[in-house]
Design a protein around this motif. Sequence first.
Motif, PDB file in Angstrom:
ATOM      1  N   ALA A 142     -22.071  52.769  26.330  1.00 23.74           N
ATOM      2  CA  ALA A 142     -23.409  52.608  25.765  1.00 23.74           C
ATOM      3  C   ALA A 142     -23.741  53.699  24.744  1.00 23.74           C
ATOM      4  O   ALA A 142     -24.725  53.578  24.007  1.00 23.74           O
ATOM      5  CB  ALA A 142     -24.454  52.612  26.879  1.00 23.74           C
ATOM      6  N   SER A 143     -22.925  54.748  24.697  1.00 24.46           N
ATOM      7  CA  SER A 143     -23.199  55.836  23.748  1.00 24.46           C
ATOM      8  C   SER A 143     -23.123  55.370  22.299  1.00 24.46           C
ATOM      9  O   SER A 143     -23.669  56.024  21.402  1.00 24.46           O
ATOM     10  CB  SER A 143     -22.216  56.987  23.968  1.00 24.46           C
ATOM     11  N   THR A 144     -22.462  54.246  22.056  1.00 24.73           N
ATOM     12  CA  THR A 144     -22.356  53.736  20.685  1.00 24.73           C
ATOM     13  C   THR A 144     -23.365  52.635  20.388  1.00 24.73           C
ATOM     14  O   THR A 144     -23.371  52.085  19.290  1.00 24.73           O
ATOM     15  CB  THR A 144     -20.938  53.195  20.441  1.00 24.73           C
ATOM     16  N   GLN A 145     -24.213  52.308  21.345  1.00 22.09           N
ATOM     17  CA  GLN A 145     -25.184  51.232  21.151  1.00 22.09           C
ATOM     18  C   GLN A 145     -26.368  51.680  20.297  1.00 22.09           C
ATOM     19  O   GLN A 145     -26.708  52.861  20.261  1.00 22.09           O
ATOM     20  CB  GLN A 145     -25.712  50.751  22.509  1.00 22.09           C
ATOM     21  N   PHE A 146     -27.020  50.711  19.684  1.00 25.86           N
ATOM     22  CA  PHE A 146     -28.331  50.928  19.094  1.00 25.86           C
ATOM     23  C   PHE A 146     -29.373  50.482  20.113  1.00 25.86           C
ATOM     24  O   PHE A 146     -29.365  49.336  20.556  1.00 25.86           O
ATOM     25  CB  PHE A 146     -28.497  50.142  17.790  1.00 25.86           C
ATOM     26  N   GLN A 147     -30.226  51.405  20.507  1.00 26.10           N
ATOM     27  CA  GLN A 147     -31.316  51.114  21.432  1.00 26.10           C
ATOM     28  C   GLN A 147     -32.618  51.523  20.738  1.00 26.10           C
ATOM     29  O   GLN A 147     -32.897  52.710  20.553  1.00 26.10           O
ATOM     30  CB  GLN A 147     -31.130  51.859  22.756  1.00 26.10           C
ATOM     31  N   GLY A 148     -33.370  50.528  20.348  1.00 27.61           N
ATOM     32  CA  GLY A 148     -34.494  50.763  19.452  1.00 27.61           C
ATOM     33  C   GLY A 148     -35.627  51.578  20.038  1.00 27.61           C
ATOM     34  O   GLY A 148     -36.490  52.056  19.294  1.00 27.61           O
ATOM     35  N   ASP A 149     -35.648  51.766  21.356  1.00 33.32           N
ATOM     36  CA  ASP A 149     -36.761  52.487  21.982  1.00 33.32           C
ATOM     37  C   ASP A 149     -36.599  53.993  21.973  1.00 33.32           C
ATOM     38  O   ASP A 149     -37.563  54.732  22.190  1.00 33.32           O
ATOM     39  CB  ASP A 149     -36.922  52.026  23.432  1.00 33.32           C
ATOM     40  N   VAL A 150     -35.384  54.500  21.748  1.00 29.54           N
ATOM     41  CA  VAL A 150     -35.083  55.900  22.035  1.00 29.54           C
ATOM     42  C   VAL A 150     -35.898  56.866  21.176  1.00 29.54           C
ATOM     43  O   VAL A 150     -36.417  57.876  21.663  1.00 29.54           O
ATOM     44  CB  VAL A 150     -33.571  56.150  21.867  1.00 29.54           C
ATOM     45  N   ILE A 151     -36.022  56.581  19.887  1.00 31.66           N
ATOM     46  CA  ILE A 151     -36.770  57.491  19.020  1.00 31.66           C
ATOM     47  C   ILE A 151     -38.219  57.581  19.481  1.00 31.66           C
ATOM     48  O   ILE A 151     -38.833  58.653  19.446  1.00 31.66           O
ATOM     49  CB  ILE A 151     -36.658  57.052  17.548  1.00 31.66           C
ATOM     50  N   GLY A 152     -38.768  56.475  19.940  1.00 30.39           N
ATOM     51  CA  GLY A 152     -40.131  56.504  20.463  1.00 30.39           C
ATOM     52  C   GLY A 152     -40.264  57.439  21.645  1.00 30.39           C
ATOM     53  O   GLY A 152     -41.226  58.213  21.745  1.00 30.39           O
ATOM     54  N   GLU A 153     -39.308  57.395  22.575  1.00 30.78           N
ATOM     55  CA  GLU A 153     -39.355  58.286  23.736  1.00 30.78           C
ATOM     56  C   GLU A 153     -39.297  59.753  23.304  1.00 30.78           C
ATOM     57  O   GLU A 153     -40.013  60.602  23.844  1.00 30.78           O
ATOM     58  CB  GLU A 153     -38.183  57.980  24.677  1.00 30.78           C
ATOM     59  N   VAL A 154     -38.435  60.051  22.336  1.00 28.65           N
ATOM     60  CA  VAL A 154     -38.315  61.419  21.839  1.00 28.65           C
ATOM     61  C   VAL A 154     -39.619  61.868  21.194  1.00 28.65           C
ATOM     62  O   VAL A 154     -40.117  62.987  21.445  1.00 28.65           O
ATOM     63  CB  VAL A 154     -37.146  61.534  20.845  1.00 28.65           C
ATOM     64  N   MET A 155     -40.203  61.032  20.352  1.00 29.86           N
ATOM     65  CA  MET A 155     -41.438  61.391  19.662  1.00 29.86           C
ATOM     66  C   MET A 155     -42.588  61.625  20.651  1.00 29.86           C
ATOM     67  O   MET A 155     -43.412  62.527  20.468  1.00 29.86           O
ATOM     68  CB  MET A 155     -41.815  60.298  18.664  1.00 29.86           C
ATOM     69  N   ILE A 156     -42.648  60.816  21.713  1.00 24.28           N
ATOM     70  CA  ILE A 156     -43.695  60.989  22.716  1.00 24.28           C
ATOM     71  C   ILE A 156     -43.541  62.334  23.419  1.00 24.28           C
ATOM     72  O   ILE A 156     -44.519  63.064  23.627  1.00 24.28           O
ATOM     73  CB  ILE A 156     -43.656  59.835  23.737  1.00 24.28           C
ATOM     74  N   ALA A 157     -42.319  62.676  23.806  1.00 22.30           N
ATOM     75  CA  ALA A 157     -42.092  63.935  24.508  1.00 22.30           C
ATOM     76  C   ALA A 157     -42.467  65.128  23.639  1.00 22.30           C
ATOM     77  O   ALA A 157     -43.120  66.080  24.100  1.00 22.30           O
ATOM     78  CB  ALA A 157     -40.636  64.043  24.944  1.00 22.30           C
ATOM     79  N   LEU A 158     -42.093  65.091  22.361  1.00 19.83           N
ATOM     80  CA  LEU A 158     -42.421  66.204  21.474  1.00 19.83           C
ATOM     81  C   LEU A 158     -43.916  66.258  21.180  1.00 19.83           C
ATOM     82  O   LEU A 158     -44.498  67.331  21.027  1.00 19.83           O
ATOM     83  CB  LEU A 158     -41.612  66.087  20.185  1.00 19.83           C
ATOM     84  N   ARG A 159     -44.573  65.094  21.120  1.00 22.36           N
ATOM     85  CA  ARG A 159     -46.028  65.073  20.955  1.00 22.36           C
ATOM     86  C   ARG A 159     -46.710  65.728  22.142  1.00 22.36           C
ATOM     87  O   ARG A 159     -47.641  66.530  21.976  1.00 22.36           O
ATOM     88  CB  ARG A 159     -46.507  63.631  20.815  1.00 22.36           C
TER      89      ARG A 159
END
Length: 591
Positions: free
Chosen positions: A338-355
């Motif tokens: 799965a490390s090579t997959q595109f998962q469209g939600d991941v950037i959102g999770e990162v942005m929420i945590a940094l917010r």
Amino acid sequence: MSLPIEDYALISDCFTGALVGKDGSIDWLCLPRYDSASMFGALLGTEDHGRWLVAPTDATAESTRRYDGDTMILVTRWRTPDGEVEVTDAMPMGDHRADVVRRVRGVRGTVRMQQDLRIRFGYASAVPWVRKDTSERPSALVAVAGPDAIVVRGPMLHAADHSHHGEFDVKAGETVDLSLTWFPSHRPTPEALDVEHALRETRGWWTGWAAGCSHDGPYRDEVVRSLLLLRALTHLETGGIVAAATTSLPEAFGGERNWDYRYVWLRDASLTIAVLLAHGYDDYVDHWRDWLLRAIAGDPADLQIMYGLSGERDLAERELSSLPGYQGAHPVRVGNGASTQFQGDVIGEVMIALRRGREDGSEETKFSWALQRALLGYLEQHWRDADHGIWEIRGEPQAFTHSRAMVWAAFDSAIQAVERDGLDGPVVRWRALRDEVRADIEANGFDAVRGTYVQHYGSSEVDASLLQLAQVGYCDWEDPRMLGTVRAIEEDLLRHGLVLRYRTEKGVDGLPPGEHPFLACSFWLVEQYARSHRLDDATRLMDRLVALANDVGMISEEYDVDGRSQAGNTPQALTHLTLVRAADAIAAAGR
């Protein structure tokens, strides 16, 4: 044969961890990191795949165990007809060595103890060359195979058929210390550990960390234990947070849904950071953000959804022939495709945590905000792409509704960064994109006939990940569309009162159907109930869920209701962080 998953307890030094069974056997240990090759692999095979047993010789001995207060030090009390002993298992903190300590203390009478040591480096592919170091007292064994070496100190052991055995008596008031230290084989053997000092320092380290927890409400013990386990899964130096301590524990017993979870998922790590922030651990966001900057530095197009503990990118999945699998569940996998997959939600999770880090006072650096802007730029170009989703399906990519909602959350977090936090960015364009994503979801990801959001565009199925829509602010907890989604999840995904991720028999994931309820999804439902004024339902489900933890508070990924056993990798970070969120929601609802 390995024990039931719930019969294991984790000890950890925040670099790696060992799973100790109720029978006194360490059946899983990878040194020096969680994602290193195992040297004790009986968890995924038999004792001949590596273990270290310390237990009474009396087969009728009974044991109880507990953690030593708010620590990751395990204490097992053994009772025999002739007496009682306590075995204290710990991985010492503070010296950055790779040690395991096993202290046996006599409590009553005299107890005959046994050791069975079977060292198998390289996922049980290498039996080491073992020699006695006669210069030490008590005795020491040094085992070497390739790059790995360990020294084992304690009572005398005798070789027999690629294993080492020994027995010793412990009387009331006596203490016998055993220790194991890993070291690179090209270096000198490390000096013996001062066990008393190491245990005292380790107890103080964990107790001091747990004292910083801010949680005022029900389920405090479960919250603190979950936070301790999350800390144990976080690498002390790099800041990487593994999803679990194990690989290939089956989601379906005897099946092939066996995955390696000893890596850092951006999603799971982001959610963990948010939970730690909510409970007073403000310094962790900076440590994790530094890890993130190192891991994903470069072209945003090369973004992976998971990395190694130091940010390694090559996580190619392969199957091992040297380990037969947990109670025969094959294959045993190392790496994760799965490390090579595109998962469209991941950037959102990162942005929420940094917010949320900014909300708690963490300041963005020039580089960290530039990184986020670069990620958003990539998302602008690719948010419409079909993806593999939060559950990392191995079937055809889809336009998953949850993924699109997380895209919405990514742009929403960016807008807040400009409007509230004073950072720079094309806020007008981001607002337009956020609105465009919402319109797309409402047009294609909502079933107006049934009144529910759907798993993916063009489907009538629901998915438990849709419970996150309210969590990230996409809709209100009591929005009719959210409540309709909850009803559909209750109708389609509840099994024996627990929540499935989705209906695997529908074939979306490209794997044979069949798995057990996914515990994080059930904790999401608790949170939804509590936030939507269904406190009695929330408490009832929460009580049932925390009762599924084992005797020391550990929970794995899934639960086999019929077999009354835990399933999947353990301890599971996502399960424990969602437990904490659920407890927080119940506490807030009860105020």
